[in-house]
Design an enzyme around this catalytic site. Structure first.
Site, PDB file in Angstrom:
ATOM      1  N   SER A 277       0.857  -1.176   0.000  1.00 56.20           N
ATOM      2  CA  SER A 277       0.000   0.000   0.000  1.00 56.20           C
ATOM      3  C   SER A 277       0.900   1.234   0.000  1.00 56.20           C
ATOM      4  O   SER A 277       1.754   1.377   0.882  1.00 56.20           O
ATOM      5  CB  SER A 277      -0.886  -0.024   1.251  1.00 56.20           C
TER       6      SER A 277
ATOM      7  N   LYS B 262      -1.348  -0.983  -4.230  1.00 56.39           N
ATOM      8  CA  LYS B 262      -2.538  -0.214  -3.833  1.00 56.39           C
ATOM      9  C   LYS B 262      -2.080   1.223  -3.638  1.00 56.39           C
ATOM     10  O   LYS B 262      -1.160   1.485  -2.853  1.00 56.39           O
ATOM     11  CB  LYS B 262      -3.111  -0.806  -2.544  1.00 56.39           C
TER      12      LYS B 262
ATOM     13  N   LYS C 124      -3.070   5.164  -2.625  1.00 57.73           N
ATOM     14  CA  LYS C 124      -4.050   5.971  -1.898  1.00 57.73           C
ATOM     15  C   LYS C 124      -4.491   7.132  -2.788  1.00 57.73           C
ATOM     16  O   LYS C 124      -3.658   7.721  -3.490  1.00 57.73           O
ATOM     17  CB  LYS C 124      -3.416   6.512  -0.616  1.00 57.73           C
TER      18      LYS C 124
ATOM     19  N   ASP D  50      -7.339   3.155  -2.875  1.00 57.81           N
ATOM     20  CA  ASP D  50      -8.039   3.226  -1.590  1.00 57.81           C
ATOM     21  C   ASP D  50      -8.277   4.696  -1.244  1.00 57.81           C
ATOM     22  O   ASP D  50      -7.329   5.472  -1.146  1.00 57.81           O
ATOM     23  CB  ASP D  50      -7.191   2.557  -0.496  1.00 57.81           C
TER      24      ASP D  50
ATOM     25  N   GLU E 275     -11.300   0.823  -3.148  1.00 58.52           N
ATOM     26  CA  GLU E 275     -11.564   0.530  -1.730  1.00 58.52           C
ATOM     27  C   GLU E 275     -12.170   1.757  -1.043  1.00 58.52           C
ATOM     28  O   GLU E 275     -11.636   2.864  -1.135  1.00 58.52           O
ATOM     29  CB  GLU E 275     -10.226   0.148  -1.084  1.00 58.52           C
TER      30      GLU E 275
ATOM     31  N   ASP F  51     -13.791  -1.558   3.379  1.00 59.41           N
ATOM     32  CA  ASP F  51     -12.825  -1.728   4.467  1.00 59.41           C
ATOM     33  C   ASP F  51     -13.502  -1.185   5.740  1.00 59.41           C
ATOM     34  O   ASP F  51     -14.157  -1.942   6.481  1.00 59.41           O
ATOM     35  CB  ASP F  51     -11.537  -0.968   4.103  1.00 59.41           C
TER      36      ASP F  51
ATOM     37  N   LYS G 193      -9.528  -6.879   8.072  1.00 59.95           N
ATOM     38  CA  LYS G 193      -8.464  -6.569   9.032  1.00 59.95           C
ATOM     39  C   LYS G 193      -8.932  -7.146  10.354  1.00 59.95           C
ATOM     40  O   LYS G 193     -10.001  -6.758  10.847  1.00 59.95           O
ATOM     41  CB  LYS G 193      -8.294  -5.057   9.184  1.00 59.95           C
TER      42      LYS G 193
ATOM     43  N   GLY H 123      -4.054  -4.175   6.327  1.00 62.06           N
ATOM     44  CA  GLY H 123      -3.037  -3.911   7.337  1.00 62.06           C
ATOM     45  C   GLY H 123      -3.225  -2.536   7.942  1.00 62.06           C
ATOM     46  O   GLY H 123      -3.953  -1.698   7.403  1.00 62.06           O
TER      47      GLY H 123
HETATM   48  O1  SMG Z   1      -0.205  -2.051   6.772  1.00 60.60           O
HETATM   49  O2  SMG Z   1       0.614  -1.793   4.780  1.00 60.60           O
HETATM   50  C1  SMG Z   1      -0.136  -1.469   5.697  1.00 60.60           C
HETATM   51  C2  SMG Z   1      -1.036  -0.286   5.477  1.00 60.60           C
HETATM   52  C3  SMG Z   1      -2.191  -0.659   4.620  1.00 60.60           C
HETATM   53  O3  SMG Z   1      -3.248   1.142   3.484  1.00 60.60           O
HETATM   54  C4  SMG Z   1      -3.197   0.456   4.479  1.00 60.60           C
HETATM   55  N1  SMG Z   1      -4.043   0.631   5.495  1.00 60.60           N
HETATM   56  O4  SMG Z   1      -7.281   1.899   4.877  1.00 60.60           O
HETATM   57  O5  SMG Z   1      -6.388   0.097   4.266  1.00 60.60           O
HETATM   58  C5  SMG Z   1      -6.303   1.165   4.836  1.00 60.60           C
HETATM   59  C6  SMG Z   1      -5.034   1.655   5.470  1.00 60.60           C
HETATM   60  C7  SMG Z   1      -5.220   2.181   6.837  1.00 60.60           C
HETATM   61  C8  SMG Z   1      -3.952   2.569   7.477  1.00 60.60           C
HETATM   62  S1  SMG Z   1      -4.147   3.862   8.569  1.00 60.60           S
HETATM   63  C9  SMG Z   1      -2.818   3.785   9.586  1.00 60.60           C
HETATM   64 MG    MG Z   2      -8.442   0.805   3.421  1.00 60.32          MG
END
Ligand code: SMG
Ligand code: MG
Length: 388
Positions: A153, A180, A182, A208, A236, A261, A285, A313
């Site tokens: 991500s 992924k 953002k 995402d 996402e 999510d 998660k 994650g």
């Molecule tokens: O753990 O690689 C990881 C991060 C994955 O993008 C990620 N998580 O919305 O999916 C999500 C975000 C939330 C992270 S906020 C700290």
């Molecule tokens: Mg997410």
């Protein structure tokens, strides 16, 4: 709408209870190797609270994945620590110090929400039980693979698209199997078009939004519409967690599958979201849904109706990552997850690191999580006792 019969999934084996001697939260601060920016903020490090359940048979560990502020969901670290100390831990131990992971849900049914806090507690108890039984978490949950496909991500970089392309090319060079990215309003269709052009059509790419888009804003919706040209694996959580009907409505217009999510906090919500057409893929998660046991229930709900899942994650250290990797090894987790190697996040992980091998991360085989924090990594940890 998806439909189908329930596959016969084996129930989890019952494990002997453990006798809790103490419950503590040990917090360390770890800098990220690259800042991580999402639609809701920028993080350069993580304050990582690890929950330790001390028992006669050894320690069990769980990671509290809450961010410092209530920006991803209502939960945040200081609130989670208080709810653990003042409600969850006393509530759990009020009925006796002999506990199982299942007791976290059953004894604490009257405490609302705070799923990340509950997840840390449930994971730590399960880790202690499994260590005592000499069994790995992956084995206990019913893992069907010895290693899991790894995605990565990538946050919104300070340097815009050129830096995003550089980072993504670096990760692809290391062997990550999907990217992924953002997005947020103002950093979406055009940057993603340039990213797609740079990496080519063969790269599995998904985005995402972390709930940053307003389904009632035509400009927001039009930017998301244009993502449909980019052959993305999924989009996402475009809208706010409660807006299931808006997700369902746009899902009928888009060719890109919608993946929820933040909206999915338990198996009931997963079933509802699928049934109303709001999601055709789910990011699971275990911390978001209250622990590994509910995560398996969410997986079961999805598998029963043929909805694919993948493991998300929360920038975990090796402790939380160990639980995620075990979950990602279950049947149904067919898409690469946000289960990257330790060096994607940290110069030095709190545990023995997770490494990338041919695009995969090996599932721990040792008892319990198969990972525990190195004692030297905790030498300067702030310790909060939770059980008095
Ligand atoms: O753990 O690689 C990881 C991060 C994955 O993008 C990620 N998580 O919305 O999916 C999500 C975000 C939330 C992270 S906020 C700290
Ligand atoms: Mg997410």
């Amino acid at each position: 709408m998806a439909s189908g019969g329930s596959p016969a999934l084996a129930p989890l084996a019952a494990l002997p209870a453990v006798e809790v001697a103490a419950v503590e939260l040990l917090t360390v601060e770890l800098p990220l190797v690259v800042p991580f920016t999402t639609s809701f903020g920028r993080q350069t490090s993580r304050e990582i609270p690890l929950l330790r359940v001390r028992t006669r048979d050894g320690d069990g560990w769980g990671e509290l994945v809450t961010p410092p502020a209530p920006v991803y969901s209502e939960e945040f670290t200081a609130g989670a620590a208080l709810v653990l100390r003042d409600h969850l831990v006393p509530g759990l131990l009020a009925a006796g110090r002999s506990v199982t992971a299942e007791d976290v849900a059953s004894r604490l049914w009257s405490v609302y929400g705070h799923r990340m806090a509950r997840a840390a507690l449930e994971t730590a108890i399960l880790d202690a039980q499994l260590c005592a039984a000499g069994r790995s978490l992956a084995d206990h949950l019913g893992a069907v693979r010895a290693s899991v496909p790894a995605g990565v991500s990538v946050g919104i970089p300070d340097g815009g698209v050129p830096e995003l392309v550089d980072q993504v090319e670096g990760y692809l060079g290391e062997g990550y199997l999907r990217i992924k990215a953002k997005i947020e309003p103002g950093f979406d269709a055009e940057p993603m078009r340039r990213l797609r052009d740079a990496v080519g059509d063969d790269v599995a790419l998904q985005v995402d939004a972390n709930a940053a888009y307003d389904p009632d804003d035509p400009e927001h919706v039009s930017a998301l519409d244009r993502l449909g040209e980019l052959d993305l694996t999924l989009i996402e959580q475009p809208f706010a967690p409660d807006r299931l009907r808006d997700h369902a409505h746009q899902a009928t217009r888009w060719t890109t599958p919608v993946c929820l999510d933040e909206s999915v906090h338990d198996a009931v919500r997963a079933r509802d979201a699928i049934a109303c057409g709001a999601t055709s893929v789910i990011n699971i998660k275990l911390a978001r849904v209250g622990g590994p046991l509910e995560a398996v229930a969410v997986r079961d709900a999805c598998l029963a109706v043929g909805v694919p899942v993948w493991c998300g994650g929360m920038l975990e250290s090796g402790v939380g990552r160990a639980a995620n990797v075990a979950l990602a090894a279950l049947e149904g987790f067919d898409l690469p997850g946000d289960v990257s190697a330790s060096d994607r996040y940290w110069r030095e992980d709190l545990t023995e690191p997770f490494v990338l091998d041919d695009g995969h991360v090996a599932v721990p085989t040792g008892p319990g999580l198969g990972r525990a924090p190195r004692p030297d990594a905790l030498s300067e940890a702030a310790v909060l006792r939770l059980d008095r």
